[in-house]
Design a protein around this motif. Structure first.
Motif, PDB file in Angstrom:
ATOM      1  N   THR A 142      -7.880  -5.065  -4.473  1.00 23.58           N
ATOM      2  CA  THR A 142      -7.088  -4.850  -5.680  1.00 23.58           C
ATOM      3  C   THR A 142      -5.865  -3.992  -5.384  1.00 23.58           C
ATOM      4  O   THR A 142      -5.814  -3.260  -4.395  1.00 23.58           O
ATOM      5  N   ALA A 143      -4.914  -4.063  -6.298  1.00 21.66           N
ATOM      6  CA  ALA A 143      -3.726  -3.213  -6.197  1.00 21.66           C
ATOM      7  C   ALA A 143      -4.105  -1.736  -6.258  1.00 21.66           C
ATOM      8  O   ALA A 143      -3.454  -0.896  -5.635  1.00 21.66           O
ATOM      9  N   GLU A 144      -5.150  -1.423  -7.010  1.00 26.97           N
ATOM     10  CA  GLU A 144      -5.590  -0.031  -7.093  1.00 26.97           C
ATOM     11  C   GLU A 144      -5.988   0.500  -5.723  1.00 26.97           C
ATOM     12  O   GLU A 144      -5.624   1.618  -5.339  1.00 26.97           O
ATOM     13  N   GLU A 145      -6.713  -0.306  -4.962  1.00 29.38           N
ATOM     14  CA  GLU A 145      -7.137   0.116  -3.615  1.00 29.38           C
ATOM     15  C   GLU A 145      -5.942   0.183  -2.665  1.00 29.38           C
ATOM     16  O   GLU A 145      -5.845   1.095  -1.840  1.00 29.38           O
ATOM     17  N   ALA A 146      -5.056  -0.806  -2.779  1.00 33.77           N
ATOM     18  CA  ALA A 146      -3.885  -0.835  -1.900  1.00 33.77           C
ATOM     19  C   ALA A 146      -2.835   0.189  -2.301  1.00 33.77           C
ATOM     20  O   ALA A 146      -1.946   0.505  -1.513  1.00 33.77           O
ATOM     21  N   GLN A 147      -2.939   0.671  -3.550  1.00 34.81           N
ATOM     22  CA  GLN A 147      -1.922   1.557  -4.125  1.00 34.81           C
ATOM     23  C   GLN A 147      -0.554   0.879  -4.128  1.00 34.81           C
ATOM     24  O   GLN A 147       0.490   1.519  -3.942  1.00 34.81           O
ATOM     25  N   ALA A 148      -0.579  -0.421  -4.345  1.00 38.86           N
ATOM     26  CA  ALA A 148       0.653  -1.212  -4.439  1.00 38.86           C
ATOM     27  C   ALA A 148       0.323  -2.543  -5.085  1.00 38.86           C
ATOM     28  O   ALA A 148      -0.737  -3.126  -4.826  1.00 38.86           O
ATOM     29  N   TYR A 149       1.229  -3.016  -5.907  1.00 39.12           N
ATOM     30  CA  TYR A 149       1.103  -4.327  -6.526  1.00 39.12           C
ATOM     31  C   TYR A 149       1.886  -5.363  -5.729  1.00 39.12           C
ATOM     32  O   TYR A 149       2.932  -5.068  -5.151  1.00 39.12           O
ATOM     33  N   LYS A 150       1.371  -6.593  -5.716  1.00 46.81           N
ATOM     34  CA  LYS A 150       2.212  -7.700  -5.292  1.00 46.81           C
ATOM     35  C   LYS A 150       3.369  -7.806  -6.280  1.00 46.81           C
ATOM     36  O   LYS A 150       3.174  -7.547  -7.465  1.00 46.81           O
ATOM     37  N   PRO A 151       4.571  -8.131  -5.835  1.00 48.27           N
ATOM     38  CA  PRO A 151       4.933  -8.751  -4.561  1.00 48.27           C
ATOM     39  C   PRO A 151       5.259  -7.782  -3.431  1.00 48.27           C
ATOM     40  O   PRO A 151       5.865  -8.199  -2.425  1.00 48.27           O
ATOM     41  N   GLN A 152       4.886  -6.519  -3.537  1.00 48.87           N
ATOM     42  CA  GLN A 152       5.190  -5.586  -2.463  1.00 48.87           C
ATOM     43  C   GLN A 152       4.399  -5.945  -1.197  1.00 48.87           C
ATOM     44  O   GLN A 152       3.223  -6.305  -1.258  1.00 48.87           O
ATOM     45  N   MET A 153       5.058  -5.819  -0.070  1.00 49.37           N
ATOM     46  CA  MET A 153       4.404  -6.113   1.201  1.00 49.37           C
ATOM     47  C   MET A 153       3.182  -5.228   1.440  1.00 49.37           C
ATOM     48  O   MET A 153       2.216  -5.642   2.075  1.00 49.37           O
ATOM     49  N   LYS A 154       3.239  -4.005   0.926  1.00 51.80           N
ATOM     50  CA  LYS A 154       2.140  -3.066   1.141  1.00 51.80           C
ATOM     51  C   LYS A 154       0.816  -3.632   0.666  1.00 51.80           C
ATOM     52  O   LYS A 154      -0.239  -3.360   1.268  1.00 51.80           O
ATOM     53  N   ALA A 155       0.824  -4.411  -0.401  1.00 47.54           N
ATOM     54  CA  ALA A 155      -0.411  -5.019  -0.902  1.00 47.54           C
ATOM     55  C   ALA A 155      -0.979  -5.998   0.117  1.00 47.54           C
ATOM     56  O   ALA A 155      -2.184  -5.990   0.415  1.00 47.54           O
ATOM     57  N   PHE A 156      -0.127  -6.855   0.671  1.00 45.22           N
ATOM     58  CA  PHE A 156      -0.575  -7.811   1.686  1.00 45.22           C
ATOM     59  C   PHE A 156      -1.000  -7.087   2.964  1.00 45.22           C
ATOM     60  O   PHE A 156      -1.978  -7.475   3.609  1.00 45.22           O
ATOM     61  N   GLU A 157      -0.262  -6.064   3.327  1.00 46.65           N
ATOM     62  CA  GLU A 157      -0.620  -5.299   4.527  1.00 46.65           C
ATOM     63  C   GLU A 157      -1.999  -4.679   4.391  1.00 46.65           C
ATOM     64  O   GLU A 157      -2.769  -4.642   5.361  1.00 46.65           O
ATOM     65  N   TYR A 158      -2.326  -4.221   3.202  1.00 44.74           N
ATOM     66  CA  TYR A 158      -3.647  -3.630   2.972  1.00 44.74           C
ATOM     67  C   TYR A 158      -4.738  -4.664   3.225  1.00 44.74           C
ATOM     68  O   TYR A 158      -5.730  -4.377   3.926  1.00 44.74           O
TER      69      TYR A 158
END
Length: 223
Positions: A142-158
């Motif tokens: 989830t975005a909560e775990e990644a601390q980032a929402y898609k479309p940010q790359m950080k979400a995919f990187e997580y």
């Protein structure tokens, strides 16, 4: 069909697997007395655009995303925002159901491949939707775990880091270019399936395999 052989098949959840009913929820709150019928489509379009804008910054709870987008939409259209509007809409999310084409083919694909969800959701929210999908999932992020929402790359990187994987390991499945496919392309995910549910146009530049529904996924991966 393509006969793709990914290590993981990753999915957007809301919109792609679960019928994303944010616009109908907004209509139930604002339609009639507060927004005239001939203005409702424009109001819902603004709400959609502001939700995307709200997730591009630092992570915040999705309730706050919904509230921020609603307040900005109301301001733009000269509509009164009332305390509790965002909560009424947010509370509907656990009640949303899969698209009719999802459960059977997804279950079949899940018997042969490791299925993963990458969702702009919360750890206490996503289980309500996953339980309705029927299939076995290897992982749900989830975005909560990644601390980032898609479309940010950080979400995919997580997602990629948590699976100790590389972008080439994935077939990413989504009905949205703006939230998923464009970033997946930039991340180097070569295998991408665009589920054309009619809310965004096909863009061949991003090298996706177009399928009309999840019913097209088994053929795409050789089943």
């Amino acid at each position: 069909m393509a006969g793709l052989r990914p290590k993981y098949i990753s999915f957007d959840c809301y919109g792609t697997l679960i019928n994303f009913e944010m616009a109908p929820a907004a209509e139930r709150v604002y339609g009639g007395e507060r927004v005239a019928a001939d203005q409702l489509d424009a109001f819902k379009q603004s709400f959609s655009a502001y939700r995307l804008d709200e997730v591009l910054g630092a992570w915040k709870p999705y309730r706050d995303v919904v509230e921020g987008a609603l307040r900005r939409t109301c301001e733009k259209h000269g509509v009164e925002y009332r305390d509790g509007d965002a909560e009424r809409i947010y509370a509907e999310i656990p009640t949303w159901n899969p698209h009719p084409d999802v459960v059977e083919p997804l279950t079949r694909v899940g018997e042969e491949y490791k299925l993963v969800i990458l969702s702009n959701s919360h750890v206490d929210l996503i289980p309500h939707s996953v339980a309705k999908l029927g299939a076995k999932f290897h992982a749900v992020f989830t975005a909560e775990e990644a601390q980032a929402y898609k479309p940010q790359m950080k979400a995919f990187e997580y997602m990629i880091d948590q699976l100790n994987a590389v972008p080439e390991d994935f077939l990413h499945v989504s009905s949205s270019f703006r939230y998923d496919q464009m970033t997946a392309y930039d991340m180097g995910i070569k295998m991408k399936a665009f589920v054309n549910r009619g809310h965004e146009p096909l863009n061949p530049y991003y090298e996706v395999h177009e399928i009309p529904s999840i019913a097209g996924l088994p053929g795409l991966v050789g089943l």
